[in-house]
Design a protein around this motif. Sequence first.
Motif, short mmCIF file in Angstrom:
data_model
loop_
_atom_site.label_atom_id
_atom_site.label_comp_id
_atom_site.label_asym_id
_atom_site.label_seq_id
_atom_site.Cartn_x
_atom_site.Cartn_y
_atom_site.Cartn_z
N ARG A 1 0.84 -1.20 0.00
CA ARG A 1 0.00 0.00 0.00
C ARG A 1 0.87 1.25 0.00
O ARG A 1 1.94 1.27 0.64
CB ARG A 1 -0.92 0.01 1.22
N PRO A 2 0.44 2.30 -0.69
CA PRO A 2 1.20 3.55 -0.67
C PRO A 2 1.29 4.11 0.74
O PRO A 2 0.31 4.12 1.47
CB PRO A 2 0.38 4.47 -1.58
N ILE A 3 2.48 4.60 1.11
CA ILE A 3 2.64 5.09 2.47
C ILE A 3 3.39 6.42 2.53
O ILE A 3 3.02 7.30 3.29
CB ILE A 3 3.35 4.03 3.36
N SER A 4 4.46 6.57 1.75
CA SER A 4 5.25 7.80 1.83
C SER A 4 5.86 8.10 0.48
O SER A 4 5.97 7.23 -0.39
CB SER A 4 6.35 7.66 2.89
N PHE B 1 4.66 8.21 -4.60
CA PHE B 1 4.45 7.37 -3.43
C PHE B 1 5.17 6.03 -3.58
O PHE B 1 5.15 5.41 -4.64
CB PHE B 1 2.96 7.12 -3.21
N MET B 2 5.79 5.62 -2.48
CA MET B 2 6.39 4.30 -2.40
C MET B 2 5.40 3.36 -1.71
O MET B 2 4.56 3.78 -0.92
CB MET B 2 7.70 4.34 -1.61
N LEU C 1 10.14 -0.91 1.82
CA LEU C 1 9.49 0.04 0.92
C LEU C 1 9.95 -0.26 -0.51
O LEU C 1 11.09 -0.66 -0.73
CB LEU C 1 9.85 1.48 1.27
N TYR C 2 9.04 -0.02 -1.44
CA TYR C 2 9.39 -0.23 -2.84
C TYR C 2 8.88 0.93 -3.67
O TYR C 2 7.69 1.26 -3.64
CB TYR C 2 8.79 -1.54 -3.36
N CYS C 3 9.80 1.59 -4.39
CA CYS C 3 9.43 2.67 -5.29
C CYS C 3 9.37 2.10 -6.70
O CYS C 3 10.42 1.75 -7.28
CB CYS C 3 10.44 3.82 -5.22
N ALA C 4 8.16 1.98 -7.24
CA ALA C 4 8.01 1.40 -8.56
C ALA C 4 8.59 2.30 -9.64
O ALA C 4 9.10 1.82 -10.66
CB ALA C 4 6.52 1.14 -8.84
N PRO D 1 13.89 6.58 5.18
CA PRO D 1 14.18 5.36 4.43
C PRO D 1 15.54 5.38 3.72
O PRO D 1 16.24 4.37 3.68
CB PRO D 1 13.03 5.29 3.41
N TYR D 2 15.91 6.55 3.18
CA TYR D 2 17.17 6.61 2.44
C TYR D 2 18.37 6.60 3.40
O TYR D 2 19.34 5.86 3.19
CB TYR D 2 17.21 7.87 1.57
#
Length: 355
Positions: free
Chosen positions: A123-126, A134-135, A145-148, A194-195
């Motif tokens: 689900r999108p979160i941030s 959105f990731m 987290l996954y950034c498509a 996250p980074y």
Amino acid sequence: MGVLHLYPHLPCVQDASISVHIENICSRNYVKVDSGRRLVPTKLGVVLVHGYQKIDPELILPTMRSAVEEQLNLIAKGKADYDRVLVHTLEIFRKKFEYFRDNLGGMDELFEASFSSVADAGRPISRCGKCRRFMKYIAAKPQRLYCANCDETYSLPQGGTIKLYKELKCPLDEFELLLFSSTVGHFKSYLVCPYCYNQPPFKGVQKGMSCSLCPHQSCPHARLQHRVDQCPDPDCEKGVLVLEPHFQTGGPAPKWKLSCNSPRCKVSLSGLDGSPEVHSTKEECPCGSNLLFVDLSKVSGVPEEIAIKKYSGCWRCDPVLSELIGDSRSEDRRRYFASRGRGRGRRKGRGRGRH
């Protein structure tokens, strides 16, 4: 096929091995032969390369084999001892294998995000600090987290819940901050970029840096802004006691905690439940702790005559705060105070209320 033009310039590649390399990467589905005899990486090949780059970039560089070839040439010329080269080479690859094995989770995250439906279930979160899109938060272990859009995966702390924190951003990379609340152990909570958590921007800081470990001088969420004291546990030499909120499910107000920012330390002192505002000040107590500013108006267990909105004092020395923060009868708390005392200077401690 332009990559083949580089082969003759690599000392680890021989003419006879070029066709073998191409056959291997094709049969393993790392690349496919496209029109014009071009080699095009497959999704599997791209994910593998990204995984190796994330864990140990040297494993996909020709320099590794080239270095071994150079040592073998020295042996052939009588300039190097065979046994020493053998032991040295085996030791290098043993350490690389152990490091890769210990960090294999990074490869698993990329594969699961790319090849399984778990990425679609996230689900999108941030928002990502690179593309501003959105990731997705993937709750399946290991949570991440996954950034498509960027096709990048970011590891997260394990063993707890993840929430977006007020849509605030890290001043270093523009990634939105997340609040991690552990559901096991001592129930610590801390903010995470996250980074920065995956790629700390400071020298000497290891992967897994939370905001409470960040040495940034001016960020309002970094360690310096929330420092309260040195960790009171005598077995924890470098830990810093920081103020952290722990949000309860279904509850609007946080349960404030004083927790050691060392990942391995278990010190976490609770108290000040229900207070709408708590923060560390720059003013110091004679014992060395930073004074706390606390809104006591809604804190349970506070006498009516001091249940005011503006109260400041030392968590160690002030008689009101020292009773509220943690259980003064607990074995851990007695051990902490026995090791460092109740502070220097004023015997009755330091605290004051301000209307």
